[in-house]
Every structure is written in C-alpha cells, then in structure tokens.
Design a protein around this motif. Structure first.
Motif, PDB file in Angstrom:
ATOM      1  N   ARG A 102      44.838  21.254  22.791  1.00  0.00           N
ATOM      2  CA  ARG A 102      45.815  21.656  22.864  1.00  0.00           C
ATOM      3  C   ARG A 102      46.449  20.258  22.653  1.00  0.00           C
ATOM      4  O   ARG A 102      47.575  20.669  22.374  1.00  0.00           O
ATOM      5  CB  ARG A 102      45.821  22.178  24.791  1.00  0.00           C
ATOM      6  CG  ARG A 102      46.497  22.116  25.340  1.00  0.00           C
ATOM      7  CD  ARG A 102      46.687  22.998  26.580  1.00  0.00           C
ATOM      8  NE  ARG A 102      47.708  23.558  26.969  1.00  0.00           N
ATOM      9  CZ  ARG A 102      48.157  24.547  27.439  1.00  0.00           C
ATOM     10  NH1 ARG A 102      47.360  25.431  26.407  1.00  0.00           N
ATOM     11  NH2 ARG A 102      49.284  24.981  27.737  1.00  0.00           N
ATOM     12  N   GLU A 106      49.584  20.021  20.817  1.00  0.00           N
ATOM     13  CA  GLU A 106      51.295  19.088  20.930  1.00  0.00           C
ATOM     14  C   GLU A 106      52.090  17.759  20.554  1.00  0.00           C
ATOM     15  O   GLU A 106      53.075  17.696  19.805  1.00  0.00           O
ATOM     16  CB  GLU A 106      51.410  18.994  22.627  1.00  0.00           C
ATOM     17  CG  GLU A 106      51.329  19.944  23.241  1.00  0.00           C
ATOM     18  CD  GLU A 106      50.675  19.811  24.755  1.00  0.00           C
ATOM     19  OE1 GLU A 106      50.736  18.431  25.021  1.00  0.00           O
ATOM     20  OE2 GLU A 106      50.099  20.674  25.430  1.00  0.00           O
ATOM     21  N   GLU A 146      48.298  30.793  20.838  1.00  0.00           N
ATOM     22  CA  GLU A 146      49.478  31.397  22.101  1.00  0.00           C
ATOM     23  C   GLU A 146      49.791  30.110  22.046  1.00  0.00           C
ATOM     24  O   GLU A 146      50.999  29.777  21.501  1.00  0.00           O
ATOM     25  CB  GLU A 146      48.716  31.670  23.095  1.00  0.00           C
ATOM     26  CG  GLU A 146      49.022  33.300  22.435  1.00  0.00           C
ATOM     27  CD  GLU A 146      48.471  33.902  24.258  1.00  0.00           C
ATOM     28  OE1 GLU A 146      48.224  33.034  25.464  1.00  0.00           O
ATOM     29  OE2 GLU A 146      47.169  35.008  24.185  1.00  0.00           O
ATOM     30  N   HIS A 147      49.382  28.966  22.085  1.00  0.00           N
ATOM     31  CA  HIS A 147      49.952  27.811  22.663  1.00  0.00           C
ATOM     32  C   HIS A 147      50.475  27.094  21.591  1.00  0.00           C
ATOM     33  O   HIS A 147      51.698  26.455  21.161  1.00  0.00           O
ATOM     34  CB  HIS A 147      49.220  25.883  23.401  1.00  0.00           C
ATOM     35  CG  HIS A 147      49.573  25.588  23.781  1.00  0.00           C
ATOM     36  ND1 HIS A 147      50.331  25.447  24.521  1.00  0.00           N
ATOM     37  CD2 HIS A 147      49.158  24.455  23.138  1.00  0.00           C
ATOM     38  CE1 HIS A 147      51.039  23.969  25.166  1.00  0.00           C
ATOM     39  NE2 HIS A 147      50.413  23.269  24.013  1.00  0.00           N
ATOM     40  N   GLU A 149      51.809  28.679  18.741  1.00  0.00           N
ATOM     41  CA  GLU A 149      52.304  29.129  17.911  1.00  0.00           C
ATOM     42  C   GLU A 149      53.835  29.130  18.800  1.00  0.00           C
ATOM     43  O   GLU A 149      54.324  28.975  19.260  1.00  0.00           O
ATOM     44  CB  GLU A 149      51.894  31.031  18.769  1.00  0.00           C
ATOM     45  CG  GLU A 149      53.428  31.932  17.845  1.00  0.00           C
ATOM     46  CD  GLU A 149      52.892  33.242  18.173  1.00  0.00           C
ATOM     47  OE1 GLU A 149      53.970  34.200  17.353  1.00  0.00           O
ATOM     48  OE2 GLU A 149      51.481  33.782  18.505  1.00  0.00           O
ATOM     49  N   LYS A 150      53.501  28.693  20.221  1.00  0.00           N
ATOM     50  CA  LYS A 150      54.503  28.212  21.403  1.00  0.00           C
ATOM     51  C   LYS A 150      55.521  26.730  20.812  1.00  0.00           C
ATOM     52  O   LYS A 150      56.355  27.063  21.214  1.00  0.00           O
ATOM     53  CB  LYS A 150      54.117  28.143  22.563  1.00  0.00           C
ATOM     54  CG  LYS A 150      54.835  27.554  23.734  1.00  0.00           C
ATOM     55  CD  LYS A 150      54.226  27.428  24.827  1.00  0.00           C
ATOM     56  CE  LYS A 150      55.673  27.029  26.225  1.00  0.00           C
ATOM     57  NZ  LYS A 150      54.634  26.783  27.587  1.00  0.00           N
ATOM     58  N   VAL A 151      53.903  26.202  20.350  1.00  0.00           N
ATOM     59  CA  VAL A 151      54.975  24.511  20.192  1.00  0.00           C
ATOM     60  C   VAL A 151      55.214  24.820  18.854  1.00  0.00           C
ATOM     61  O   VAL A 151      55.969  23.634  17.835  1.00  0.00           O
ATOM     62  CB  VAL A 151      54.233  23.688  20.234  1.00  0.00           C
ATOM     63  CG1 VAL A 151      53.492  23.590  21.599  1.00  0.00           C
ATOM     64  CG2 VAL A 151      52.765  23.485  19.432  1.00  0.00           C
ATOM     65  N   GLY A 152      55.245  25.481  18.127  1.00  0.00           N
ATOM     66  CA  GLY A 152      55.229  25.677  16.870  1.00  0.00           C
ATOM     67  C   GLY A 152      54.672  24.864  15.301  1.00  0.00           C
ATOM     68  O   GLY A 152      55.402  24.753  14.063  1.00  0.00           O
ATOM     69  N   SER A 180      46.310  36.306  15.386  1.00  0.00           N
ATOM     70  CA  SER A 180      47.411  34.756  15.864  1.00  0.00           C
ATOM     71  C   SER A 180      48.410  35.290  14.200  1.00  0.00           C
ATOM     72  O   SER A 180      47.136  34.190  13.680  1.00  0.00           O
ATOM     73  CB  SER A 180      47.581  34.232  16.354  1.00  0.00           C
ATOM     74  OG  SER A 180      48.212  33.479  17.030  1.00  0.00           O
TER      75      SER A 180
END
Length: 278
Positions: A102, A106, A146-147, A149-152, A180
């Motif tokens: 994770r 980031e 999902e994370h 995808e969220k941060v691109g 995903s």
C-alpha cells in the motif's frame, strides 16, 4: 520500446550514485527499488523523496517501475525477497506485506511512476492447499487493487518459480477473479524461461495483460539465477521480436540483482546486447 535498469543491482551504492551510473551507461529509465537502501516506503521522509526527484531530473532518467517485490528491510531469515508474503499463515505478519505494498503504491503515485511490481503470492505454506492460498491471495489483492486505482497507478504481479503463481498463464485466473483495471502482469522473461515456457507464444498470449517486462538471462539448465543478457541461453532477438509484434511500446527493465559486486559491468553488457535489438 525503451530500455531501463533496476536499481536493485546497486544495493551497495546510494541512490544518487546509482542513477548517475545507470544514466552514464545509456539507459533511458530506472526501476526504483522500494526497499533499503534506496526507497523503503515506511521510512522515506519528504527530504529523501525530493532528493530522488531531483536526481532523476538531473540525470534525465524516467521511472520505468517501482519494485516492491523485495523486502530486505524486514530481513526474514527464510528469504528476504519472498517473505513476508501475501499468503503468510500469520495474519499479522501478512499485514506487513500488505502495508508495504500500500505504501509503495502511494510512493509510486507521488513520484509519478506508472506502476509497482510485487510477488505472485509467495511460497505455499506447509498444510496449505494451492486453492486455499489462491483464495487468500485474491482476498488480499482486491483492496490493494482498489487502492491502486484510487491513487492512479497500476499494481503488477510478477510470476516466479517456486511461488504461488509460477507460470505467466497462471496470472489469468487471478486477474479474472480480482477483476480490476488497476491490476496487470509484469512479464519476467527469465522466470518464464525457467518454467520452460515457449517465450514467443507466452508473450503473444499474455500481451493483453502485460504492462511491463523484466529481462535477464538464464543458464540452459533453467535454474533461477539472473545473468546478464549474453551469458545464458535466452534468444533475446527472438524475445524482442515477439514483444514488438504485440505492439508493446513501453519499458523493458533489466533486473540483475545478483550482480552487486560489479553492477556497472553487468548493466553495460546488458545494454550492449539489448540496445541494438530495440
């Protein structure tokens, strides 16, 4: 296609020196090791992040990938690259790998890199069936995808001998279950050769899933030990032609982490073998 080199061959050198050496050889890109000594996400403050960005700008290099596979910082006595894995029986220890991934996602987004690569599950534990291990891996990956995808950025899985997903085609079942757009395949050519895959056929078949390639040579014995291209039995002219045929125009990253005694020599040999083919 563009040629990059992984910083994990330069574990005895600081990041700024590593980047300067890789750029001087002629590589366009660099794969950043999200681990000690270069960029361990859990302890990477704003100052070192800024220094990484400044070094990349100064050298003219681009990020090909962030390598979140290795975890030398944890230094597990069993194997510092594979453990802790995504399928550790101990949920607390499994969480160490999850949290690292994770953080690496980031960091990847902060630095403007396209994706991270990570392990394909880890070794199956004694008493654990393959189906149990796969079910656990899917459960763990869904929130990480999902994370991503969220941060691109993308989360790429790298099949490897002796781990849960060994062959490139085993990735397909995982991808279908996670479902995903942020999940992809890191096709490691050397690993596929170790598993006796037909490289041109595998490259063609997995092209819809492949977002990045790792290149290294392997001896004719197919023992998993990364060698500089030209020192093993892989036909890189055939491999590059097969990749080109798929229409792929992204990064080809050379990964030679066993070459720590003389990384410049290994990087230069790989460049001289591969650059004319690209």
């Amino acid at each position: 296609m563009k040629l990059a080199f992984s910083s994990n061959a330069y574990l005895r050198h600081p990041f700024d020196e590593t980047a300067e050496r890789i750029a001087a050889i002629g590589y366009q890109g660099l794969e950043l090791l999200a681990d000690v000594p270069h960029a361990w996400p859990a302890g990477l403050l704003e100052g070192p992040k800024r220094a990484i960005r400044e070094t990349m700008a100064r050298t003219g290099l681009q990020f090909s990938n962030v390598n979140a596979f290795m975890m030398n910082a944890v230094n597990d006595h069993r194997q510092p690259y594979w453990h802790p894995s995504f399928i550790e029986p101990d949920p607390n220890y499994r969480r160490v790998r999850i949290d690292h991934t994770r953080r690496a996602l980031e960091l990847c987004a902060e630095l403007g890199a396209p994706h991270i690569t990570t392990e394909p599950g880890g070794p199956i534990a004694p008493g654990q069936t393959r189906q149990e291990a796969l079910d656990l891996f899917v459960e763990v990956l869904k929130p990480l995808a999902e994370h991503a995808e969220k941060v691109g950025v993308l989360l790429l899985i790298e099949p490897e001998p002796d781990l849960l997903l060994e062959r490139t085609d085993q990735y397909v079942e995982l991808a279908d279950r996670v479902n995903s757009p942020a999940l992809g395949l890191n096709f490691d050519v050397g690993h596929a050769y170790c598993m006796s895959e037909d490289l041109p056929k595998a490259i063609a078949a997995l092209a819809p899933y492949t977002r990045h390639y790792h290149l290294e040579d392997i001896a004719a014995t197919r023992v998993h030990h990364h060698l500089p291209p030209g020192d093993g039995a892989i036909d890189f002219a055939e491999v590059i032609a097969a990749i080109r045929k798929t229409g792929y125009d992204g990064w080809l990253t050379v990964e030679l982490y066993p070459s720590q005694e003389n990384p410049d020599e290994a990087a230069r040999q790989a460049y001289n073998v591969l650059k004319p083919l690209i």
